[in-house]
Design a protein around this motif. Structure first.
Motif, mmCIF file in Angstrom:
data_model
loop_
_atom_site.group_PDB
_atom_site.id
_atom_site.type_symbol
_atom_site.label_atom_id
_atom_site.label_comp_id
_atom_site.label_asym_id
_atom_site.label_seq_id
_atom_site.Cartn_x
_atom_site.Cartn_y
_atom_site.Cartn_z
ATOM 1 N N VAL A 408 0.937 -0.759 0.164
ATOM 2 C CA VAL A 408 -0.036 0.159 0.302
ATOM 3 C C VAL A 408 1.035 1.330 -0.155
ATOM 4 O O VAL A 408 0.403 2.303 -0.716
ATOM 5 C CB VAL A 408 -0.660 0.202 1.069
ATOM 6 C CG1 VAL A 408 -1.799 1.553 1.398
ATOM 7 C CG2 VAL A 408 -2.148 -1.364 0.939
ATOM 8 N N GLY A 409 2.175 1.512 0.598
ATOM 9 C CA GLY A 409 2.788 2.731 0.906
ATOM 10 C C GLY A 409 3.054 2.307 -0.746
ATOM 11 O O GLY A 409 4.011 3.966 -0.964
ATOM 12 N N LEU A 410 3.363 1.582 -1.374
ATOM 13 C CA LEU A 410 4.218 1.858 -2.819
ATOM 14 C C LEU A 410 3.756 2.336 -3.563
ATOM 15 O O LEU A 410 4.327 3.206 -4.485
ATOM 16 C CB LEU A 410 4.147 0.082 -3.402
ATOM 17 C CG LEU A 410 5.511 -0.580 -2.221
ATOM 18 C CD1 LEU A 410 5.878 -1.767 -3.382
ATOM 19 C CD2 LEU A 410 6.836 0.252 -2.595
ATOM 20 N N ALA A 411 2.059 2.271 -3.463
ATOM 21 C CA ALA A 411 1.047 2.086 -4.136
ATOM 22 C C ALA A 411 0.759 4.592 -3.732
ATOM 23 O O ALA A 411 0.817 4.880 -5.223
ATOM 24 C CB ALA A 411 -0.606 1.653 -4.151
ATOM 25 N N LEU A 412 1.396 4.596 -2.224
ATOM 26 C CA LEU A 412 1.003 5.789 -2.218
ATOM 27 C C LEU A 412 2.401 6.696 -2.991
ATOM 28 O O LEU A 412 1.905 8.050 -3.172
ATOM 29 C CB LEU A 412 0.761 6.226 -0.158
ATOM 30 C CG LEU A 412 0.311 7.536 0.068
ATOM 31 C CD1 LEU A 412 -0.493 7.949 -0.417
ATOM 32 C CD2 LEU A 412 0.548 7.128 1.708
ATOM 33 N N SER A 413 2.994 6.381 -2.860
ATOM 34 C CA SER A 413 4.379 7.237 -2.833
ATOM 35 C C SER A 413 4.304 7.647 -4.157
ATOM 36 O O SER A 413 4.449 8.128 -5.030
ATOM 37 C CB SER A 413 5.829 5.976 -2.920
ATOM 38 O OG SER A 413 6.231 5.951 -1.740
ATOM 39 N N THR A 414 3.513 6.348 -5.373
ATOM 40 C CA THR A 414 3.370 7.160 -6.483
ATOM 41 C C THR A 414 2.472 7.629 -6.580
ATOM 42 O O THR A 414 2.401 8.772 -7.857
ATOM 43 C CB THR A 414 3.013 5.788 -7.865
ATOM 44 O OG1 THR A 414 3.958 4.807 -6.860
ATOM 45 C CG2 THR A 414 3.025 6.191 -8.846
ATOM 46 N N SER A 415 1.462 8.125 -5.668
ATOM 47 C CA SER A 415 0.407 8.689 -6.413
ATOM 48 C C SER A 415 1.087 10.350 -5.847
ATOM 49 O O SER A 415 1.205 11.647 -6.590
ATOM 50 C CB SER A 415 -0.594 8.622 -5.364
ATOM 51 O OG SER A 415 -1.509 7.287 -5.477
ATOM 52 N N LEU A 416 1.469 10.597 -4.334
ATOM 53 C CA LEU A 416 2.008 11.554 -4.233
ATOM 54 C C LEU A 416 3.641 12.053 -5.342
ATOM 55 O O LEU A 416 3.821 13.483 -5.502
ATOM 56 C CB LEU A 416 2.690 11.603 -2.395
ATOM 57 C CG LEU A 416 1.793 11.674 -2.181
ATOM 58 C CD1 LEU A 416 2.455 11.032 -0.123
ATOM 59 C CD2 LEU A 416 1.157 11.745 -1.186
ATOM 60 N N ALA A 417 4.165 11.656 -5.842
ATOM 61 C CA ALA A 417 5.413 11.685 -6.143
ATOM 62 C C ALA A 417 4.074 12.221 -8.202
ATOM 63 O O ALA A 417 4.923 12.968 -8.701
ATOM 64 C CB ALA A 417 6.110 10.625 -6.866
ATOM 65 N N ALA A 418 3.738 12.065 -8.486
ATOM 66 C CA ALA A 418 2.630 12.214 -9.448
ATOM 67 C C ALA A 418 2.061 13.347 -8.993
ATOM 68 O O ALA A 418 2.007 14.345 -9.951
ATOM 69 C CB ALA A 418 1.155 11.166 -9.697
ATOM 70 N N TRP A 419 2.050 13.955 -7.998
ATOM 71 C CA TRP A 419 1.556 15.243 -7.954
ATOM 72 C C TRP A 419 2.685 16.229 -7.889
ATOM 73 O O TRP A 419 2.668 17.833 -8.744
ATOM 74 C CB TRP A 419 0.589 15.162 -5.879
ATOM 75 C CG TRP A 419 -0.787 15.070 -6.472
ATOM 76 C CD1 TRP A 419 -1.578 13.964 -5.743
ATOM 77 C CD2 TRP A 419 -2.138 15.474 -6.863
ATOM 78 N NE1 TRP A 419 -2.165 13.523 -6.197
ATOM 79 C CE2 TRP A 419 -2.763 14.601 -7.107
ATOM 80 C CE3 TRP A 419 -2.251 17.347 -7.858
ATOM 81 C CZ2 TRP A 419 -3.845 15.537 -7.721
ATOM 82 C CZ3 TRP A 419 -3.769 17.342 -8.390
ATOM 83 C CH2 TRP A 419 -4.340 16.260 -8.771
ATOM 84 N N VAL A 420 3.756 15.746 -7.293
ATOM 85 C CA VAL A 420 4.714 16.545 -7.920
ATOM 86 C C VAL A 420 4.856 17.183 -8.628
ATOM 87 O O VAL A 420 5.170 18.060 -9.683
ATOM 88 C CB VAL A 420 6.454 15.841 -6.831
ATOM 89 C CG1 VAL A 420 7.529 17.022 -7.105
ATOM 90 C CG2 VAL A 420 5.934 15.580 -5.181
ATOM 91 N N ASN A 421 5.196 15.700 -10.125
ATOM 92 C CA ASN A 421 5.203 15.964 -11.481
ATOM 93 C C ASN A 421 4.573 16.894 -11.462
ATOM 94 O O ASN A 421 4.826 17.833 -12.410
ATOM 95 C CB ASN A 421 5.244 14.792 -11.963
ATOM 96 C CG ASN A 421 5.358 14.787 -13.320
ATOM 97 O OD1 ASN A 421 6.449 16.434 -13.578
ATOM 98 N ND2 ASN A 421 5.690 13.688 -14.166
ATOM 99 N N VAL A 422 3.276 17.284 -11.390
ATOM 100 C CA VAL A 422 2.531 18.004 -11.829
ATOM 101 C C VAL A 422 2.947 19.987 -11.083
ATOM 102 O O VAL A 422 3.194 20.513 -11.359
ATOM 103 C CB VAL A 422 0.921 17.933 -11.241
ATOM 104 C CG1 VAL A 422 0.027 18.908 -11.540
ATOM 105 C CG2 VAL A 422 0.840 16.934 -11.863
ATOM 106 N N ALA A 423 2.791 19.772 -9.994
ATOM 107 C CA ALA A 423 3.620 20.985 -9.527
ATOM 108 C C ALA A 423 4.158 21.771 -9.798
ATOM 109 O O ALA A 423 4.481 22.810 -10.925
ATOM 110 C CB ALA A 423 3.980 20.862 -7.774
ATOM 111 N N ILE A 424 5.420 20.768 -10.658
ATOM 112 C CA ILE A 424 6.552 21.249 -11.397
ATOM 113 C C ILE A 424 6.517 21.343 -13.128
ATOM 114 O O ILE A 424 6.794 22.860 -13.766
ATOM 115 C CB ILE A 424 7.691 19.998 -11.138
ATOM 116 C CG1 ILE A 424 7.753 19.408 -10.226
ATOM 117 C CG2 ILE A 424 8.839 20.293 -12.203
ATOM 118 C CD1 ILE A 424 8.997 19.080 -10.178
ATOM 119 N N LEU A 425 5.293 20.898 -13.685
ATOM 120 C CA LEU A 425 4.804 21.030 -15.322
ATOM 121 C C LEU A 425 3.943 22.369 -14.684
ATOM 122 O O LEU A 425 4.960 23.200 -15.729
ATOM 123 C CB LEU A 425 4.251 19.957 -15.383
ATOM 124 C CG LEU A 425 5.034 18.388 -15.951
ATOM 125 C CD1 LEU A 425 4.084 17.411 -16.556
ATOM 126 C CD2 LEU A 425 5.756 19.183 -16.704
#
Length: 514
Positions: A408-425
Motif C-alpha cells: 500500500v505504501g508503494l502505491a501511495l508513493s506513486t500517487s504523491l510523486a505524480a502530484w509533485v510532477n504536476v506542480a513542477i510542470l
C-alpha cells in the motif's frame, strides 16, 4: 475533427478495450488467483509494457506526431511518407536489437527487475521463461504505435484506439484454453500477449495504407529527420513515461515482499488505469496533433482555448472517478475479481492498494495533458526535469513507506510523486506563458471538486444500504454495480447543473456534436 469528437472516439474505443480487459482480468483472477504463477506472469507482462510506454506512448505520441504533422504541412504527403519510412527502419532495427539483447540476458534482467524473486528458484525460473515469450511484444506494439501516430496525424483515431481490444481477446482465448490445461495457464497467457501484439501491428499497418501511407521497410539511413526524432524522442519518452518509471520502482520493491504483493499492485492498477486510459490517453491523443497544428500556424488564441477545453474535459471526468474508486474500492474489487482462486483476503488487500493509487489519479491525467504544450513546441527537456524529480521523490517515499505500509505504501508513493510532477510542470508552463487558464476553468475546478465530494457521500450511503447484495449471487452483485454506477452518474450530473458548472445549453451542444 473537433477536440470533443476526437476524445469521444478514442475514449469509447478505449472503454470497449477496458471492458474486454476486465473480462480478461476476472478470468485471470478466477483461474490463477494470487500465486507464484501470477506474480511471475505479471512481472513478465510488465517488462515489455514498461518499454512500450517509452518507445510507443512516449517517443511517438509525444515526438513523432508533431514532427510528422509539420512534415505534412510544410513538405507534402510524399515527402512525409518517405521520411516516415526511414524513421520506421531506424525504429525497427533499434527494437530488434533490444529484443535480441534482452532475450539473451533475460536472467540478469529479471534479477534487476525483481531482485526478491532470486530467493525462490522456481518463481525466478518461471518468470525468466515467461518473459522470453512476452518480450517480443515490445517490437510489435511499438511499431504499431508508429502507425497509430500516422493515423492520429490524419485525424483517424478509431483503429489505433480499438487495436488493444485484439490483445485482450487473444489473452481471453488463452485463458479459456488454459482452463482445460491446468499447470500451463501462465504459458498460454504469455503466448496470448505475443500474438496479440503481432495482430495489432498487422491491423494498424493496414489502416495506415488505407489513408495513403503505405510504409515499406527501407534500408536504415540516418537522415536529418531520423536524428531529430531520436534527439527529441529520448528525453520526450522519459518525460511521458514517468508514471511507468514509478510503477517500475514499485515492482522492484514489491518483489522483496511476500508472494502476492506484485499481484495486488497489478490488480489495483488495472482498475486505476481505466479512467487514466479512457480520459488521460484519449484527451492527450486528440490534443497533441490539434495543439501542434495551432502552434505551428501561430494561432495562440486557439491553442490556449484547446488546452483549457482539454483540462475541463479531463477534470470533469477524472475528479468523480477518483472519488468513486476511493469510496467503492472494496465492492468494485469484490465484484470484478473475487471468485475461484481469488479470496476475500485478496479483495481486501487489493482494495487498500487501489485506494492509495487513486489519490494520484487526477495527477496522472494532468501530467499527460500538461506535457503536451512542451511536446508540441518540441521542448522535451523540461518534462524530463519534472520526471527526474518525481522519480527521485517516489524512490525516497518507497524506501520510507514500504516497511510501515507494505505494498500500500508503494502505491501511495506513486500517487504523491505524480502530484509533485504536476506542480513542477505548472511552474514551468506559467514561467513560459504556455498555459493561460481561462476564468471559466478557474471557476469550474472548485465546483467540479465539490460536486465530486457530494457524489461520493451519496455513493457511500448507498453502498452501506445495498451491502447485503454483495453477499448474494452474481445477479445481485451485477445489480449493485449497475445501480451504484447509475446513481453516481445521475447524482453527479444533477449536482454540476445545480452548481452551474456547465450550462444545460452547453451540455446539449456537446451531446449534439457527439
Amino acid at each position: 475533427m473537433s477536440l470533443f469528437r476526437a476524445v469521444a472516439t478514442v475514449g469509447s474505443y478505449t472503454m470497449a478495450s477496458r471492458i474486454f480487459g476486465f473480462v480478461r482480468d476476472a478470468l485471470m483472477a478466477a483461474i490463477l488467483g494470487v500465486s507464484v504463477s501470477t506474480d511471475a506472469f505479471f512481472v513478465a507482462f510488465k517488462l515489455p509494457n514498461f518499454f512500450r510506454r517509452f518507445f510507443a506512448e512516449g517517443a511517438f505520441n509525444a515526438t513523432f506526431v508533431p514532427l510528422f504533422s509539420g512534415w505534412m504541412v510544410k513538405r507534402g504527403h510524399e515527402w512525409a511518407r518517405a521520411s516516415a519510412e526511414y524513421v520506421f527502419a531506424a525504429l525497427f532495427i533499434t527494437l530488434l536489437g533490444l529484443v535480441l539483447l534482452f532475450e539473451a540476458g533475460m536472467p540478469w534482467v529479471i534479477k534487476f527487475l525483481a531482485p526478491g524473486f532470486s530467493t525462490t528458484p522456481e518463481k525466478f525460473q518461471l518468470t525468466v521463461e515467461l518473459a522470453r515469450i512476452t518480450f517480443p511484444y515490445i517490437l510489435f506494439i511499438s511499431l504499431a504505435a508508429f502507425f497509430s501516430g500516422i493515423l492520429n496525424s490524419f485525424d483517424r483515431y478509431a483503429a489505433a484506439a480499438g487495436a488493444p481490444i485484439i490483445l485482450n481477446i487473444c489473452m481471453i482465448t488463452a485463458l479459456v484454453i488454459a482452463y482445460f490445461a491446468p499447470g500451463q495457464d501462465a504459458f498460454f497467457l504469455a503466448w496470448g500477449v505475443f500474438f496479440g501484439g503481432l495482430l495489432q501491428l498487422f491491423l494498424l499497418k493496414k489502416a495506415s495504407k488505407q489513408v495513403g501511407m503505405h510504409i515499406r521497410l527501407r534500408k536504415p539511413r540516418l537522415t536529418q529527420e531520423v536524428k531529430k526524432v531520436a534527439r527529441l524522442g529520448a528525453p520526450g519518452a522519459l518525460g511521458a513515461g514517468v508514471v511507468q518509471i514509478n510503477l517500475f520502482l514499485n515492482l522492484v520493491f514489491a518483489s522483496l515482499l511476500p508472494t502476492g504483493a506484485v499481484s495486488y499492485l497489478f490488480y489495483a492498477d488495472r482498475l486505476n488505469q481505466l479512467p487514466l486510459a479512457v480520459i488521460g490517453i484519449a484527451v492527450t491523443t486528440a490534443l497533441l496533433p490539434q495543439l501542434s497544428k495551432s502552434i505551428k500556424a501561430n494561432h495562440m488564441k486557439t491553442a490556449f482555448h484547446i488546452q483549457n477545453r482539454a483540462l475541463e474535459f479531463a477534470l470533469a471526468l477524472t475528479l468523480p472517478s477518483t472519488v468513486a474508486l476511493m469510496v467503492l474500492a472494496y465492492p468494485f474489487v469484490q465484484i470484478l475479481f473475487e471468485r475461484g482462486e481469488f479470496t476475500s483476503a485478496d479483495t481486501a488487500a487489493t482494495a487498500l492498494t487501489l485506494s492509495a493509487y487513486v489519490i494520484g489519479l487526477p495527477a496522472y491525467v494532468l501530467v499527460k495533458i500538461l506535457g503536451v504544450p512542451f511536446f508540441a513546441r518540441q521542448d522535451t527537456r523540461t518534462p524530463v526535469k519534472a520526471a527526474t524529480i518525481s522519480v527521485a521523490v517516489n524512490l525516497i517515499l518507497n524506501a520510507a513507506l514500504i516497511y510501515p505500509l507494505g505494498y500500500v505504501g508503494l502505491a501511495l508513493s506513486t500517487s504523491l510523486a505524480a502530484w509533485v510532477n504536476v506542480a513542477i510542470l505548472l511552474k514551468y508552463l506559467a514561467k513560459h506563458d504556455w498555459l493561460r487558464a481561462s476564468e471559466k476553468l478557474k471557476t469550474r475546478i472548485p465546483r467540479l471538486t465539490l460536486a465530486s465530494v457530494i457524489m461520493g457521500v451519496i455513493l457511500w450511503q448507498s453502498s452501506v444500504l445495498l451491502q447485503d447484495w454483495l453477499t448474494a449471487g452474481i445477479f445481485y452483485k451485477l445489480l449493485f454495480l449497475v445501480t451504484i454506477i447509475g446513481e453516481g452518474l445521475l447524482a453527479y450530473c444533477s449536482i454540476i447543473l445545480v452548481l452551474k458548472v456547465f450550462e444545460l445549453s452547453e451540455i446539449k451542444s456537446v451531446l449534439k456534436r457527439a
